[in-house]
Motif scaffolding. Structure first.
Motif, PDB file in Angstrom:
ATOM      1  N   GLU A 201      35.675 -25.138 107.324  1.00 22.89           N
ATOM      2  CA  GLU A 201      37.128 -24.691 107.755  1.00 22.89           C
ATOM      3  C   GLU A 201      37.927 -25.381 108.968  1.00 22.89           C
ATOM      4  O   GLU A 201      38.939 -25.229 108.762  1.00 22.89           O
ATOM      5  CB  GLU A 201      36.639 -23.515 108.609  1.00 22.89           C
ATOM      6  N   HIS A 202      37.214 -26.628 109.352  1.00 24.33           N
ATOM      7  CA  HIS A 202      37.929 -27.122 110.626  1.00 24.33           C
ATOM      8  C   HIS A 202      38.122 -28.672 110.544  1.00 24.33           C
ATOM      9  O   HIS A 202      38.757 -29.141 111.220  1.00 24.33           O
ATOM     10  CB  HIS A 202      37.121 -26.966 111.994  1.00 24.33           C
ATOM     11  N   ALA A 203      37.609 -29.303 109.451  1.00 21.94           N
ATOM     12  CA  ALA A 203      37.723 -30.739 109.202  1.00 21.94           C
ATOM     13  C   ALA A 203      38.918 -31.129 108.321  1.00 21.94           C
ATOM     14  O   ALA A 203      39.058 -30.243 107.401  1.00 21.94           O
ATOM     15  CB  ALA A 203      36.326 -31.336 108.898  1.00 21.94           C
ATOM     16  N   ASP A 204      39.768 -32.184 108.472  1.00 21.28           N
ATOM     17  CA  ASP A 204      40.543 -32.504 107.516  1.00 21.28           C
ATOM     18  C   ASP A 204      40.021 -33.496 106.446  1.00 21.28           C
ATOM     19  O   ASP A 204      40.334 -33.333 105.172  1.00 21.28           O
ATOM     20  CB  ASP A 204      41.604 -33.388 108.206  1.00 21.28           C
ATOM     21  N   ILE A 286      45.068 -41.166 103.640  1.00 19.89           N
ATOM     22  CA  ILE A 286      43.984 -40.694 102.759  1.00 19.89           C
ATOM     23  C   ILE A 286      43.772 -39.125 102.612  1.00 19.89           C
ATOM     24  O   ILE A 286      43.622 -38.684 101.751  1.00 19.89           O
ATOM     25  CB  ILE A 286      42.787 -41.103 103.794  1.00 19.89           C
ATOM     26  N   SER A 287      44.150 -38.523 103.711  1.00 20.45           N
ATOM     27  CA  SER A 287      43.929 -36.862 103.680  1.00 20.45           C
ATOM     28  C   SER A 287      45.118 -36.609 102.665  1.00 20.45           C
ATOM     29  O   SER A 287      44.893 -35.474 101.828  1.00 20.45           O
ATOM     30  CB  SER A 287      44.119 -36.301 105.032  1.00 20.45           C
ATOM     31  N   MET A 288      46.310 -37.060 102.745  1.00 23.07           N
ATOM     32  CA  MET A 288      47.534 -36.532 101.919  1.00 23.07           C
ATOM     33  C   MET A 288      47.172 -36.810 100.474  1.00 23.07           C
ATOM     34  O   MET A 288      47.637 -36.121  99.483  1.00 23.07           O
ATOM     35  CB  MET A 288      48.637 -37.345 102.416  1.00 23.07           C
ATOM     36  N   ASN A 289      46.756 -37.763 100.075  1.00 23.42           N
ATOM     37  CA  ASN A 289      46.410 -38.461  98.651  1.00 23.42           C
ATOM     38  C   ASN A 289      45.046 -37.876  97.924  1.00 23.42           C
ATOM     39  O   ASN A 289      44.862 -37.718  96.761  1.00 23.42           O
ATOM     40  CB  ASN A 289      46.593 -39.785  98.529  1.00 23.42           C
ATOM     41  N   LEU A 290      44.016 -37.645  98.902  1.00 19.81           N
ATOM     42  CA  LEU A 290      42.748 -37.554  98.395  1.00 19.81           C
ATOM     43  C   LEU A 290      42.195 -36.006  98.468  1.00 19.81           C
ATOM     44  O   LEU A 290      41.193 -35.978  97.825  1.00 19.81           O
ATOM     45  CB  LEU A 290      41.773 -38.426  98.994  1.00 19.81           C
ATOM     46  N   VAL A 291      42.757 -35.235  98.992  1.00 19.75           N
ATOM     47  CA  VAL A 291      42.509 -33.711  99.195  1.00 19.75           C
ATOM     48  C   VAL A 291      43.523 -32.939  98.769  1.00 19.75           C
ATOM     49  O   VAL A 291      44.586 -32.433  99.318  1.00 19.75           O
ATOM     50  CB  VAL A 291      42.432 -33.493 100.875  1.00 19.75           C
ATOM     51  N   PRO A 292      43.289 -32.592  97.278  1.00 16.78           N
ATOM     52  CA  PRO A 292      44.189 -31.764  96.817  1.00 16.78           C
ATOM     53  C   PRO A 292      44.147 -30.140  97.185  1.00 16.78           C
ATOM     54  O   PRO A 292      45.236 -29.491  97.148  1.00 16.78           O
ATOM     55  CB  PRO A 292      43.840 -31.648  95.313  1.00 16.78           C
ATOM     56  N   HIS A 297      37.477 -31.568 100.586  1.00 15.31           N
ATOM     57  CA  HIS A 297      37.695 -32.594 101.586  1.00 15.31           C
ATOM     58  C   HIS A 297      36.557 -33.418 101.740  1.00 15.31           C
ATOM     59  O   HIS A 297      36.547 -34.433 102.610  1.00 15.31           O
ATOM     60  CB  HIS A 297      38.540 -32.251 102.806  1.00 15.31           C
ATOM     61  N   TYR A 298      35.572 -33.537 101.173  1.00 14.58           N
ATOM     62  CA  TYR A 298      34.450 -34.363 101.088  1.00 14.58           C
ATOM     63  C   TYR A 298      34.564 -35.538 100.255  1.00 14.58           C
ATOM     64  O   TYR A 298      34.661 -35.342  98.963  1.00 14.58           O
ATOM     65  CB  TYR A 298      33.172 -33.456 100.479  1.00 14.58           C
ATOM     66  N   LEU A 299      34.544 -36.641 100.804  1.00 12.68           N
ATOM     67  CA  LEU A 299      34.815 -38.015 100.237  1.00 12.68           C
ATOM     68  C   LEU A 299      33.880 -38.840  99.899  1.00 12.68           C
ATOM     69  O   LEU A 299      32.881 -39.166 100.984  1.00 12.68           O
ATOM     70  CB  LEU A 299      35.885 -38.662 100.935  1.00 12.68           C
ATOM     71  N   VAL A 300      33.028 -39.212  98.994  1.00 10.77           N
ATOM     72  CA  VAL A 300      32.176 -40.006  98.663  1.00 10.77           C
ATOM     73  C   VAL A 300      32.504 -41.448  98.946  1.00 10.77           C
ATOM     74  O   VAL A 300      33.419 -42.016  98.392  1.00 10.77           O
ATOM     75  CB  VAL A 300      31.484 -39.810  97.270  1.00 10.77           C
ATOM     76  N   SER A 301      31.802 -42.305  99.816  1.00 11.99           N
ATOM     77  CA  SER A 301      32.223 -43.520 100.203  1.00 11.99           C
ATOM     78  C   SER A 301      31.027 -44.827  99.517  1.00 11.99           C
ATOM     79  O   SER A 301      30.014 -44.171  99.431  1.00 11.99           O
ATOM     80  CB  SER A 301      32.269 -43.662 101.518  1.00 11.99           C
ATOM     81  N   SER A 302      31.532 -45.651  99.061  1.00 11.88           N
ATOM     82  CA  SER A 302      30.688 -46.915  98.795  1.00 11.88           C
ATOM     83  C   SER A 302      31.347 -48.310  99.294  1.00 11.88           C
ATOM     84  O   SER A 302      32.592 -48.436  99.395  1.00 11.88           O
ATOM     85  CB  SER A 302      30.753 -47.122  97.229  1.00 11.88           C
ATOM     86  N   LEU A 303      30.434 -49.109  99.635  1.00  8.26           N
ATOM     87  CA  LEU A 303      30.732 -50.443 100.149  1.00  8.26           C
ATOM     88  C   LEU A 303      30.352 -51.494  99.455  1.00  8.26           C
ATOM     89  O   LEU A 303      29.277 -51.556  98.873  1.00  8.26           O
ATOM     90  CB  LEU A 303      30.085 -50.548 101.600  1.00  8.26           C
TER      91      LEU A 303
END
Length: 441
Positions: A201-204, A286-292, A297-303
Motif C-alpha cells: 500500500e505504501h511503497a513506490d 524506474i518507477s515510471m517505466n517498470l510499475v504498470p 511494484h516488486y522488482l527482481v534484481s540481478s548483478l
C-alpha cells in the motif's frame, strides 16, 4: 542534481546501511581524486563545517571539510548502532539523526509497528524533516529493513507510512530482506506477511532480497576463490581478509559479505543519478517505466559481475556474457528464474565503457528467449553511466518486473500457514490483539 536519504531500520537495515556507506565512500574516493565536494557527493553526503557550533552550515562547493551521510538510523536495540558509532564510520553519521531504544521489539511486528511506532512517531517525523531540509532537491527515500524481525518489519513499515504522509511527492524505494526457510526467528513468517500488506500500500518500488540467495552467492564466490578458477586472487585489502592479510572463511562473517551484495545493488541503482553518462536514467524513471499498476511494484534484481562483491581479482567478463549472466538464475538476488516467467518490464543499468549500440545489440539477442506480456512487448528501459565500479571496466544491474517473484510470496504464505496450524496461534493472535487495542485507542 538530486539528493536521496537512506532510512535504516532494525539490525539488518543498519548492518546493510553500514556496508553501503563504506562502499559509497570508497567509490567516490576512487572517482574524486581532487577531494572536491561536487554534485555527485552531494547526492548522499553533506559537506559540513565543523568549526562552527552544532553540526555547522552546509558547504556546497569547494574542499571537503566533513562529510555527513544523508541518513536516519533507527533501531529499538542499541547494539548495532553503537557498534557503527564506535567503528571507522563514526564521523560520517550525525548523532542527531539516530533513534534507539534498549528493549527491542521481541521479534513481534505489532510491537514495532504499533507500540514503538506510536511512541517514536513525533521524533521520527522531526528527524526526517530535518534531514529533508538539508536537501536542495530531495527525490527519493531508500528504506532498508528486514521482513523477519520485529523492528525491521514493524517499525520499518511504520516509517514507510510516515514518509507517504509527510513527503507524498518523494519516491519511496524499499530494500526488503526476506527471511530464509531456515530462519532462526520463529515468528518471521508472521512478521513478513503483516509487513507485506504495508509494502503493497505504501511503497513506490520494492526490491525483495532473499537471505538464501545471498548465502548461495557468497558460497559460490568462496568456492571460486578456493578452486582458483579464472585465475582469481584475493586483493590485499579485501573485505574478506583480516588486517594481517590472512584470508578468512566466508562462513565466519557471512553477513558482511551478504550485506555487500545489497550495498552494491544500491550503488549501481543510484549510479546514473550520481555520475555522468551518455544515457542517464533517473530514479523516478524506474518507477515510471517498470510499475504498470501501483501494487505490482516488486522488482527482481540481478548483478553482474558478482566477483566485485568479494574484492576478487578476476579477468573482466566479456560484454555479451555479462548480459547473459544478468538473466540467469545464478545472479538473481531472490530464488527465481526470470527466463521461464513472464516479464511486465525490464530495466538495464550499465556502468563503464559500453556503447549504446552494444546495449541494443544484446537486447535484440536476448529478446527471443524472454517472454513479455502482450501489451508491453517493447518494455525495456536502459541507462548508461560512464563511471565503472571500482576495479572493473563495466557492470550491469538488471531490474525486472517479473512474475518469478510469485513463488517467493507463495512460500512465505505456506510457511505462515504451517506455523499457524502447528498450534502457534497464540503468538499470531497476540500480534493481532496489539493491532486491535491500538486501533481502539
Amino acid at each position: 542534481m538530486t539528493q536521496s536519504v537512506v532510512v535504516q531500520v532494525g539490525q539488518c537495515g543498519n548492518q546493510v546501511g553500514c556496508r553501503f556507506w563504506d562502499l559509497a565512500l570508497r567509490e567516490h574516493a576512487a572517482v574524486n581524486k581532487k577531494g572536491i565536494y561536487d554534485e555527485a557527493l552531494s547526492s548522499f553526503f553533506r559537506n559540513v563545517d565543523t568549526r562552527s557550533a552544532g553540526d555547522g552550515p552546509g558547504i556546497y562547493k569547494g574542499k571537503i571539510c566533513s562529510l555527513k551521510a544523508r541518513a536516519l538510523l533507527i533501531d529499538m536495540e542499541e547494539g548495532v548502532v553503537n557498534e557503527i558509532l564506535q567503528g571507522p564510520l563514526r564521523d560520517v553519521f550525525d548523532s542527531k539523526q539516530l533513534i534507539t531504544d534498549v528493549s527491542g521489539s521481541g521479534n513481534n511486528w505489532a510491537v514495532g509497528h504499533k507500540v514503538y511506532g506510536c511512541q517514536y512517531q513525533e521524533n521520527i517525523v522531526e528527524k526526517l524533516r530535518k534531514t529533508a531540509e538539508h536537501c536542495d532537491c530531495l527525490q527519493c527515500f531508500f528504506v532498508i529493513h528486514s521482513m523477519g524481525g520485529g523492528t525491521g518489519s514493524g517499525l520499518g513499515t511504520f516509517v514507510l507510512n510516515l514518509l507517504e504522509d509527510e513527503f507524498p511527492e518523494v519516491y519511496r524505494f524499499v530494500t526488503a530482506v526476506y527471511p530464509s526457510g531456515e530462519d532462526d526467528v520463529i515468528t518471521s513468517p508472521y512478521n513478513s506477511v503483516l509487513a507485506m500488506k504495508e509494502l503493497n500500500e505504501h511503497a513506490d518500488c520494492v526490491l525483495p532480497i532473499e537471505n538464501e540467495s545471498l548465502f548461495d552467492i557468497v558460497n559460490k564466490i568462496h568456492q571460486m576463490m578456493n578452486s582458483g578458477k579464472l585465475g582469481s586472487t584475493v586483493k590485499p585489502n579485501s573485505l574478506v581478509t583480516s588486517s594481517a592479510g590472512i584470508t578468512k572463511a566466508v562462513q565466519e562473517k557471512p553477513f558482511d559479505a551478504m550485506n555487500n551484495i545489497v550495498a552494491n545493488l544500491l550503488l549501481n541503482l543510484t549510479s546514473s543519478a550520481r555520475f555522468e553518462g551518455s544515457l542517464n536514467m533517473d530514479l523516478n524513471e524506474i518507477s515510471m517505466n517498470l510499475v504498470p499498476f501501483p501494487r505490482l511494484h516488486y522488482l527482481v534484481s540481478s548483478l553482474t559481475p558478482l566477483y566485485t562483491l568479494a574484492d576478487v581479482n578476476v579477468p573482466s567478463r566479456r560484454l555479451d556474457q555479462m548480459f547473459s549472466d544478468a538473466f540467469s538464475r545464478d545472479h538473481q538476488l531472490i530464488q527465481a528464474d526470470p527466463k521461464h516467467s513472464l516479464y511486465l518490464a525490464c530495466a538495464l543499468l550499465v556502468r563503464g565503457n559500453v556503447q549504446v549500440s552494444d546495449l541494443r545489440r544484446n537486447i535484440e539477442r536476448l529478446k527471443p528467449s524472454l517472454h513479455f506480456v502482450s501489451w508491453n512487448q517493447e518494455g525495456w528501459k536502459t541507462g548508461l553511466c560512464s563511471v565503472p565500479p571500482v576495479g572493473h571496466s563495466h557492470s550491469l544491474l538488471a531490474l525486472a518486473n517479473n512474475t518469478c517473484v510469485k513463488p517467493t510470496f507463495m512460500e512465505l504464505r505456506d510457511r505462515f500457514m504451517r506455523l499457524y496450524k502447528k498450534k502457534a496461534k497464540r503468538c499470531f493472535l497476540s500480534q493481532m490483539n496489539y493491532v486491535r487495542c491500538q486501533q481502539k485507542r
